[in-house]
Design an enzyme around this catalytic site. Structure first.
Site, PDB file in Angstrom:
ATOM      1  CG  HIS A 199     -10.240  -1.170   1.261  1.00 27.28           C
ATOM      2  ND1 HIS A 199     -11.228  -1.554   0.615  1.00 27.28           N
ATOM      3  CD2 HIS A 199      -9.849   0.144   1.036  1.00 27.28           C
ATOM      4  CE1 HIS A 199     -11.594  -0.403  -0.076  1.00 27.28           C
ATOM      5  NE2 HIS A 199     -10.865   0.438   0.184  1.00 27.28           N
ATOM      6  CG  ASP A 215     -12.668   2.714  -2.894  1.00 24.07           C
ATOM      7  OD1 ASP A 215     -11.629   2.077  -2.138  1.00 24.07           O
ATOM      8  OD2 ASP A 215     -13.759   2.989  -2.643  1.00 24.07           O
ATOM      9  CD  GLU A 249     -12.148   1.503   3.551  1.00 22.20           C
ATOM     10  OE1 GLU A 249     -12.177   2.716   3.882  1.00 22.20           O
ATOM     11  OE2 GLU A 249     -13.140   1.123   2.750  1.00 22.20           O
ATOM     12  CD  GLU A 250     -15.134   0.549   0.179  1.00 24.22           C
ATOM     13  OE1 GLU A 250     -15.576   1.606   0.772  1.00 24.22           O
ATOM     14  OE2 GLU A 250     -14.411   0.996  -0.769  1.00 24.22           O
ATOM     15  CG  ASP A 277      -8.590   3.471   0.179  1.00 26.25           C
ATOM     16  OD1 ASP A 277      -8.954   2.953  -1.069  1.00 26.25           O
ATOM     17  OD2 ASP A 277      -9.613   3.481   1.165  1.00 26.25           O
ATOM     18  CG  HIS A 359     -18.035   3.653  -2.962  1.00 25.88           C
ATOM     19  ND1 HIS A 359     -18.331   4.305  -1.923  1.00 25.88           N
ATOM     20  CD2 HIS A 359     -16.713   3.175  -3.058  1.00 25.88           C
ATOM     21  CE1 HIS A 359     -17.000   4.174  -1.068  1.00 25.88           C
ATOM     22  NE2 HIS A 359     -16.148   3.628  -1.509  1.00 25.88           N
TER      23      HIS A 359
HETATM   24  N1  BES Z   1     -11.651   4.908  -0.359  1.00 24.68           N
HETATM   25  C1  BES Z   1     -12.520   5.299   0.164  1.00 24.68           C
HETATM   26  C2  BES Z   1     -12.138   6.565   1.019  1.00 24.68           C
HETATM   27  C3  BES Z   1     -12.123   7.734  -0.056  1.00 24.68           C
HETATM   28  C4  BES Z   1     -12.816   8.307  -0.943  1.00 24.68           C
HETATM   29  C5  BES Z   1     -10.754   8.622   0.616  1.00 24.68           C
HETATM   30  C6  BES Z   1     -12.635   9.340  -1.575  1.00 24.68           C
HETATM   31  C7  BES Z   1     -10.769   9.915  -0.166  1.00 24.68           C
HETATM   32  C8  BES Z   1     -11.577  10.104  -1.278  1.00 24.68           C
HETATM   33  C9  BES Z   1     -12.884   4.279   1.185  1.00 24.68           C
HETATM   34  O1  BES Z   1     -12.691   3.094   0.552  1.00 24.68           O
HETATM   35  C10 BES Z   1     -14.443   4.592   1.830  1.00 24.68           C
HETATM   36  O2  BES Z   1     -15.324   4.388   1.089  1.00 24.68           O
HETATM   37  N2  BES Z   1     -14.476   4.956   3.178  1.00 24.68           N
HETATM   38  C11 BES Z   1     -15.922   5.208   3.620  1.00 24.68           C
HETATM   39  C12 BES Z   1     -15.667   5.289   5.114  1.00 24.68           C
HETATM   40  C13 BES Z   1     -15.733   4.188   5.861  1.00 24.68           C
HETATM   41  C14 BES Z   1     -15.648   4.431   7.654  1.00 24.68           C
HETATM   42  C15 BES Z   1     -17.001   3.398   5.690  1.00 24.68           C
HETATM   43  C16 BES Z   1     -16.492   6.625   2.932  1.00 24.68           C
HETATM   44  O3  BES Z   1     -15.691   7.382   2.774  1.00 24.68           O
HETATM   45  O4  BES Z   1     -17.643   6.314   2.812  1.00 24.68           O
HETATM   46 ZN    ZN Z   2     -11.278   2.472  -0.209  1.00 25.09          ZN
END
Ligand code: BES
Ligand code: ZN
Length: 478
Positions: A199, A215, A249-250, A277, A359
């Site tokens: 992403h 990320d 994605e975020e 990712d 984040h």
């Molecule tokens: N890269 C992250 C997901 C992640 C973080 C996977 C830590 C494994 C370990 C991704 O960009 C993300 O933040 N995803 C969101 C979910 C989405 C449905 C908004 C999250 O995990 O909060």
């Molecule tokens: Zn991510």
């Protein structure tokens, strides 16, 4: 991520707290659903089940229990706004119950491709992406970053002089940010797709400052290195190969869910999808962690294990693997799984040890050791995956002949095997997470292995021969 996840979660809890007795719809693992039903028969209703997913109608109390009893963080369920939505979600995840017909026989092509992976290229590209300052989906910088990536990908195509390769911008309904799709048309099976994703957007609590180096600049840089190498070797796959840089994605997998849904509505045959990712923070002892969430494809995970056993066990390209679990739809692979496709998500660390800077404004290359040696391993796995899956039916090579020299079948809870020309040194059984469940030594070239202690599922039998060859075979235990 914790902050945002907590806020999504507390929103659900908050709403539920307001309406104490109100229940809501969700989907979860069937095992979880059954356990909850046994513990709190009045707090949860199982309204439907398909494969290992159930649609549930549950109270806040049941949700709270689910949240605290899942292996890591995340709610343990996916919220759905209605019964229909919950039922349609579980029915969409139509897990195939057969072994994907993938083989490993492209030694020469794979080895020359993975030898070209440059950690320095990946590192430089992560820095370029970090330097935008933000790629938050609502910002002008995100738009520029996508346009620049398009220029970069297009430049590689033009330099290679290819007319069978293209890049397109995909605009979305749910975000002003577009996604990018890079396509290498298949030569003999163009209607079959092998897709790799990452992403392009980033997020923090400050829209203007979201460097997102791990990320997910790391994922974009990793897939861009795969593209560079495939064009460099003039790669022409039988199936169509696509690379996708997803928008937004975020904020809830917006870009990928629009694209995956569109592919499903158009009946496109996506043979497999793999997401990259977060590839550049080495948080754990092993290198690549396969995520084993129930919506992921066991079969595809097993194939990735087979690839790593074959190409990355020893020598220059050696690295190790383990398994972990997100416990929710944590990245864009979920969008593909949700539309019925086989999807996998190899991750940078064990879930409890992922990069603590994501984040935040400190998600920077300088906080990942200022190198991209970790991400380079993912680029290798991605190339192995693409080259071995996007090929057509190939004439038997010495490798296929080799693989055909072992025959197996499962009957009455035992694995029957026969090796044609080789003497077997040991046989081990590996599960979809890469764990070795049993190993037998001192065997004849034919025989049976008792599988009574093993649960139903997908497994890999690894045959080591006296002459030092490793032959792998997948099987299902019903
Ligand atoms: N890269 C992250 C997901 C992640 C973080 C996977 C830590 C494994 C370990 C991704 O960009 C993300 O933040 N995803 C969101 C979910 C989405 C449905 C908004 C999250 O995990 O909060
Ligand atoms: Zn991510």
């Amino acid at each position: 991520m914790k902050i945002k996840l907590l806020s999504i979660f507390s929103l659900v809890i908050f709403n539920q707290a307001f309406a104490q007795s109100e229940k809501f719809y969700a989907t979860t693992d069937t095992e979880n659903a059954k356990e909850l039903k046994a513990k709190f028969p009045n707090e949860i209703e199982i309204v439907g089940a398909a494969g290992n997913q159930s649609a549930i109608f549950l109270s806040e109390k049941a949700a709270e229990f689910l949240h605290h009893n899942v292996i890591t963080h995340g709610p343990g369920y996916v919220y759905k706004s209605s019964k229909e939505e919950a039922l349609s979600a579980i029915n969409k995840v139509k897990k195939s119950n057969k072994i994907l017909a993938f083989t490993i026989d492209q030694n020469a092509a794979v080895n020359s491709a993975i030898a070209k992976v440059s950690a320095d290229n990946i590192k430089a590209h992560i820095q370029v992406l970090e330097n935008y300052g933000t790629r938050h989906h609502t910002t002008a910088k995100a738009q520029t970053a996508v346009q620049d990536l398009k220029t970069k990908w297009q430049g590689l195509i033009t330099a290679a002089g290819r007319t069978d390769v293209s890049v397109r911008v995909v605009n979305h309904v749910g975000t002003p940010m577009p996604s990018l799709v890079f396509t290498i048309n298949g030569t003999t099976a163009p209607a079959d797709f092998i897709i790799v994703g990452a992403h392009m957007d980033s997020i923090t609590n400050n829209t203007a400052n979201a460097p997102g180096a791990d990320d997910d600049a790391s994922g974009i840089a990793t897939i861009t290195e795969m593209i560079r190498i495939l064009l460099d070797v003039n790669y022409k796959p039988a199936k169509t190969v696509e690379f996708m840089a997803f928008a937004a994605e975020e904020i809830g997998l917006v870009g990928s869910s629009e694209i995956a849904q569109n592919y499903a509505l158009n009946g496109k045959n996506v043979v497999s999808f793999v997401q990259f990712d977060m590839t550049n923070y080495k948080g754990s002892s092993k290198d690549i962690y396969l995520t084993t969430d129930p919506y992921n494809s066991n079969d595809l995970n097993l194939f990735l294990i087979e690839l790593m056993e074959h190409y990355n066990k020893t020598g220059t390209h050696a690295f190790t693997y383990g398994n972990t679990i997100c416990n929710y739809g944590c990245s864009d692979h979920f969008s593909w799984a949700d539309n019925g496709y086989d999807a996998a998500f190899p991750f940078e660390a064990s879930f409890s040890q992922y990069n603590p800077n994501i984040h935040t404004t400190t998600d920077k290359l300088s906080n990942m050791g200022s190198s991209a040696t970790h991400a380079a391993k993912f680029a290798k796995l991605g190339l192995e995956f693409i080259i071995e899956t996007a090929k057509g039916s190939v004439l038997a090579t010495s490798e296929t002949a080799n693989n055909n020299s072992v025959e197996i079948y499962v009957k009455d809870k035992s694995l029957n095997y026969r090796l044609a020309k080789e003497t077997v040194e040991s046989i081990s059984i590996v599960d979809t997470s890469g764990k070795q469940l049993l190993e037998s030594k001192n065997l004849l070239s034919f025989g049976k292995i008792d599988l009574n202690k093993i649960n139903k599922g997908f497994y890999l039998a690894v045959f080591k021969t006296k002459s030092g060859k490793v032959i792998t075979k997948k099987f299902i235990l019903e």
